[in-house]
Motif scaffolding. Structure first.
Motif, mmCIF file in Angstrom:
data_model
loop_
_atom_site.group_PDB
_atom_site.id
_atom_site.type_symbol
_atom_site.label_atom_id
_atom_site.label_comp_id
_atom_site.label_asym_id
_atom_site.label_seq_id
_atom_site.Cartn_x
_atom_site.Cartn_y
_atom_site.Cartn_z
ATOM 1 N N PRO A 92 0.905 -0.824 0.049
ATOM 2 C CA PRO A 92 0.110 -0.128 0.030
ATOM 3 C C PRO A 92 0.688 1.212 0.391
ATOM 4 N N SER A 93 0.637 2.965 -0.637
ATOM 5 C CA SER A 93 0.825 3.384 -0.542
ATOM 6 C C SER A 93 0.937 4.152 0.571
ATOM 7 N N PRO A 94 1.321 5.265 1.066
ATOM 8 C CA PRO A 94 1.173 5.308 2.512
ATOM 9 C C PRO A 94 -0.049 7.259 2.205
ATOM 10 N N ALA A 95 -0.602 7.147 1.013
ATOM 11 C CA ALA A 95 -2.075 8.263 1.124
ATOM 12 C C ALA A 95 -3.501 7.151 1.323
ATOM 13 N N GLU A 105 -0.846 -6.290 6.671
ATOM 14 C CA GLU A 105 -0.720 -5.268 5.023
ATOM 15 C C GLU A 105 0.513 -4.433 5.447
ATOM 16 N N LEU A 106 0.145 -3.804 6.357
ATOM 17 C CA LEU A 106 1.169 -2.773 7.200
ATOM 18 C C LEU A 106 2.630 -3.000 6.902
ATOM 19 N N GLY A 107 2.919 -4.145 7.310
ATOM 20 C CA GLY A 107 4.226 -5.035 7.487
ATOM 21 C C GLY A 107 4.221 -5.305 6.359
ATOM 22 N N GLN A 108 4.283 -5.278 5.565
ATOM 23 C CA GLN A 108 3.954 -5.097 3.350
ATOM 24 C C GLN A 108 5.410 -4.319 3.374
ATOM 25 N N LEU A 109 4.981 -2.806 3.860
ATOM 26 C CA LEU A 109 5.223 -1.692 3.781
ATOM 27 C C LEU A 109 6.175 -1.550 4.660
ATOM 28 N N LEU A 110 6.277 -2.051 5.512
ATOM 29 C CA LEU A 110 7.534 -1.148 6.329
ATOM 30 C C LEU A 110 8.439 -2.132 6.386
ATOM 31 N N VAL A 123 5.466 8.878 7.019
ATOM 32 C CA VAL A 123 5.311 9.176 7.882
ATOM 33 C C VAL A 123 4.466 10.527 6.643
ATOM 34 N N LEU A 124 5.542 11.258 6.834
ATOM 35 C CA LEU A 124 5.661 12.144 5.596
ATOM 36 C C LEU A 124 4.419 12.407 4.072
ATOM 37 N N GLY A 125 4.549 11.170 3.629
ATOM 38 C CA GLY A 125 3.440 11.109 2.746
ATOM 39 C C GLY A 125 2.326 10.782 3.101
ATOM 40 N N CYS A 126 2.196 10.158 5.206
ATOM 41 C CA CYS A 126 0.913 10.106 4.901
ATOM 42 C C CYS A 126 0.367 11.170 5.524
ATOM 43 N N ALA A 132 -4.594 16.396 1.767
ATOM 44 C CA ALA A 132 -5.494 16.380 1.058
ATOM 45 C C ALA A 132 -7.153 16.214 1.286
ATOM 46 N N ARG A 133 -6.794 14.650 1.841
ATOM 47 C CA ARG A 133 -8.897 14.845 2.543
ATOM 48 C C ARG A 133 -9.095 15.328 2.689
ATOM 49 N N LEU A 134 -8.477 16.151 4.445
ATOM 50 C CA LEU A 134 -8.751 16.610 4.978
ATOM 51 C C LEU A 134 -9.700 18.198 3.974
ATOM 52 N N SER A 135 -8.318 18.828 3.172
ATOM 53 C CA SER A 135 -9.415 19.792 2.623
ATOM 54 C C SER A 135 -10.359 19.407 1.625
ATOM 55 N N ALA A 136 -10.254 18.195 0.969
ATOM 56 C CA ALA A 136 -11.803 18.029 -0.183
ATOM 57 C C ALA A 136 -13.079 17.741 0.905
ATOM 58 N N ARG A 137 -12.698 17.550 2.742
ATOM 59 C CA ARG A 137 -13.941 16.928 3.215
ATOM 60 C C ARG A 137 -14.265 18.473 3.890
ATOM 61 N N ILE A 138 -13.479 19.950 3.606
ATOM 62 C CA ILE A 138 -13.513 20.682 4.180
ATOM 63 C C ILE A 138 -14.642 21.554 3.171
ATOM 64 N N GLN A 139 -14.139 21.481 1.688
ATOM 65 C CA GLN A 139 -14.677 22.108 0.652
ATOM 66 C C GLN A 139 -16.360 21.932 0.681
ATOM 67 N N GLU A 140 -16.028 20.861 0.796
ATOM 68 C CA GLU A 140 -17.583 19.860 0.365
ATOM 69 C C GLU A 140 -18.983 20.304 1.675
ATOM 70 N N GLU A 141 -18.767 20.921 2.852
ATOM 71 C CA GLU A 141 -19.120 21.762 3.370
ATOM 72 C C GLU A 141 -19.348 22.848 3.258
ATOM 73 N N LEU A 142 -18.169 23.651 2.658
ATOM 74 C CA LEU A 142 -18.406 25.429 1.909
ATOM 75 C C LEU A 142 -19.110 25.415 0.810
ATOM 76 N N VAL A 143 -19.157 24.374 0.005
ATOM 77 C CA VAL A 143 -19.604 24.164 -1.327
ATOM 78 C C VAL A 143 -20.703 23.661 -1.865
ATOM 79 N N GLY A 144 -20.672 22.289 -0.780
ATOM 80 C CA GLY A 144 -21.784 21.528 -0.945
ATOM 81 C C GLY A 144 -20.986 20.325 -1.955
ATOM 82 N N LEU A 145 -22.013 19.201 -2.467
ATOM 83 C CA LEU A 145 -21.406 18.286 -3.087
ATOM 84 C C LEU A 145 -22.610 18.353 -4.499
#
Length: 527
Positions: A92-95, A105-110, A123-126, A132-145
């Motif tokens: 899995p990727s950090p995202a 699954e976490l062990g495959q990455l570590l 950690v920096l990738g996470c 990015a996910r947080l920004s998208a959720r706030i935008q949904e609240e401000l602009v709407g789906l």
């Protein structure tokens, strides 16, 4: 004796015989229902697993039903075909990492990581993915789906004034090219409040397009119709409107009311930027730091909206304070709850996408005439830069004219007084946007980056003891990004409050900024 004699058995040649039965192969006479499917390459009608094989067949005994490779000359049907080795599942990727991810699954990455440096990179990738996910959720609240907007568009299709309830006879906001009225619309037993945009006489087509896409700084369109204006609506500035009867009977001159195209927008403006600036002179004197921070945030929204329009290959119309609308955010920031409403940051909307007729600014030289004609072009990057530069002076209550803007009557721009930590940066940005040499003017995209640095750093004191390098700036971004996520977690824990518009703008900055961008911006801002 009545039965016909049996047919003679045909002897098959060795080259055409079926494969000999091995440990994992079945005979021709095996009654398994999928044996014939192997022979003809036809998959049976059975439920499928996610891996693409029937659920009742063991994984080591599944036939290959995919496309067959052609046999080479040296191969026969009886020779076993080498099976492809099972592919190893990708790590899995950090995202994709979450706190609830299983350790397998976490062990495959570590496992392939080497030392703390590798863990730090994960950690920096996470952190970047979480921001990015947080920004998208706030935008949904401000602009709407987007799905909700499409549903409203379908409901309002074909509707006119008869389907709307007029909540206020007088406009809630008046811009240079239109009046806005609060109207109600019942949808799924819920009363929704929208804004009906009515054009002023002498203005061009409203020009708000549904194909622009949702953006926090662009006025949206969810309905459009053409109908005669209801007699209850009061149009300020039109002769005879103020004395119009409101006794409940339709006046006799209803037939003289124009038939106009009306737009329905989900955002209800309460003021224009011109009205905000005019009513904020006292706030600028008493709280210059807070007001000039609001100025930076409002200008940032203008630049982000202009960038979106440029990507859509659409030009703004009359970009002036009178056509920039302000909309209340769903929830004021927690630190400002209980304070006067003028301290909260409103959403800014660009509402004009075509020039208003007969509203050209006066010109005194041929060069100014060329610039003014350039304003009518769509899009006009030069006009955007000059308009944003003029907005800086207008928001900061500094009188400026077109002649002073382009420096034809003076070699110096009007002085911006130093009232806060933002004054010097805004003065520098205005000079870069209004430079007499077009080659030395910064673009709207660069102006947006400068405003972000003014708001959230890095400030000049970062380089007081350390030389400015890409390594220093990259470290600054990584530490600030981590501290921002911690701040959000601490502020929102147990409060149940929604994130503010300013927090979303901050997320947008740290989600995209790089050390290379910061190096160029700080070079232009602090040199």
């Amino acid at each position: 004796d009545l039965l016909p004699p049996p047919l003679p058995k045909k002897q098959l040649q060795r080259a055409e015989s079926l494969p000999e039965q091995g440990p994992s192969q079945r005979c021709w006479g095996d009654p398994t229902p999928w044996a014939g499917s192997i022979l003809y390459g036809i998959p049976p009608a059975r439920p499928w697993h996610e891996e693409g094989a029937p659920s009742s067949i063991p994984p080591w005994d599944r036939p290959s039903w995919g496309p067959k490779k052609p046999l080479t000359k040296s191969q026969s049907l009886g020779e076993p075909v080498a099976r492809s080795s099972p592919q190893k599942a990708p790590s899995p990727s950090p995202a994709e990492l979450t706190f609830g991810m299983v350790d397998r699954e976490l062990g495959q990455l570590l496992q392939p990581l080497e030392g703390p440096a590798g863990v730090c990179g994960v950690v920096l990738g996470c952190q970047a993915a979480a921001l990015a996910r947080l920004s998208a959720r706030i935008q949904e609240e401000l602009v709407g789906l987007e799905e909700w907007q499409q549903l409203l568009e379908a409901e309002l299709a074909g509707k006119s004034w008869a389907a709307l309830s007029i909540l206020d006879w007088e406009p809630c906001c008046e811009s240079r090219d239109a009046w806005y009225f609060r109207v109600g619309f019942t949808f799924e037993q819920t009363q929704l409040v929208f804004a009906a945009k009515v054009p002023k006489p002498g203005c061009a087509s409203l020009g708000v397009q549904s194909s622009l896409g949702a953006h926090c700084s662009i006025q949206r369109l969810i309905g459009r119709f053409t109908d005669r204006l209801p007699w209850e609506l009061v149009l300020p500035g039109i002769p005879g409107e103020q004395s119009q009867s409101r006794s409940g009977e339709e006046p006799a001159r209803l037939a003289t009311r124009p038939i106009l195209q009306v737009l329905i927008s989900p955002e209800v403006p309460y003021q224009t930027l011109a009205g905000f600036v005019k009513g904020s002179r006292g706030l600028h004197r008493t709280s210059p730091g807070h007001y000039e921070r609001l100025a930076c945030l409002l200008l940032l929204q203008v630049c982000m909206g202009l960038e979106h329009l440029r990507v859509q290959n659409v030009g703004q119309g009359d970009l002036c304070p009178e056509n920039l609308l302000l909309v209340q955010c769903p929830c004021p920031p927690r630190s400002q709850q209980g304070k006067e409403a003028s301290l909260s940051l409103p959403r800014l909307l660009i509402s004009s996408f075509l020039k208003v007729k007969d509203k050209r600014r006066p010109c005194s030289t041929s060069q100014e005439q060329d610039w003014t004609e350039g304003l009518t072009a769509s899009p006009s990057p030069v006009a955007d830069e000059l308009n944003v530069g003029m907005l800086i002076y207008q928001i900061l209550h500094v009188d400026i004219s077109l002649e002073n803007t382009l420096g034809f009557r003076s070699n110096r721009l009007p002085e911006i007084p130093s009232l806060s930590i933002y004054s010097t940066g805004l003065k520098r940005l205005a000079m870069l946007l209004l430079h007499r040499d077009p080659c030395k003017r910064v673009s709207v995209e660069q102006a947006r980056s400068i405003l972000q640095v003014l708001l959230w750093g890095p400030r000049q004191e970062l380089f007081a003891r350390s030389k400015k390098t890409l390594t220093l700036l990259r470290s600054w971004v990584e530490v600030k990004r981590a501290l921002l996520l911690l701040k959000f977690a601490e502020n929102w824990a147990g409060t149940g409050a929604s994130p503010s518009l300013e927090e979303w703008l901050c997320c947008q900055y740290f989600k995209e900024v790089t050390e290379h961008t910061l190096y160029q911006v700080t070079q232009a801002l602090y040199t």
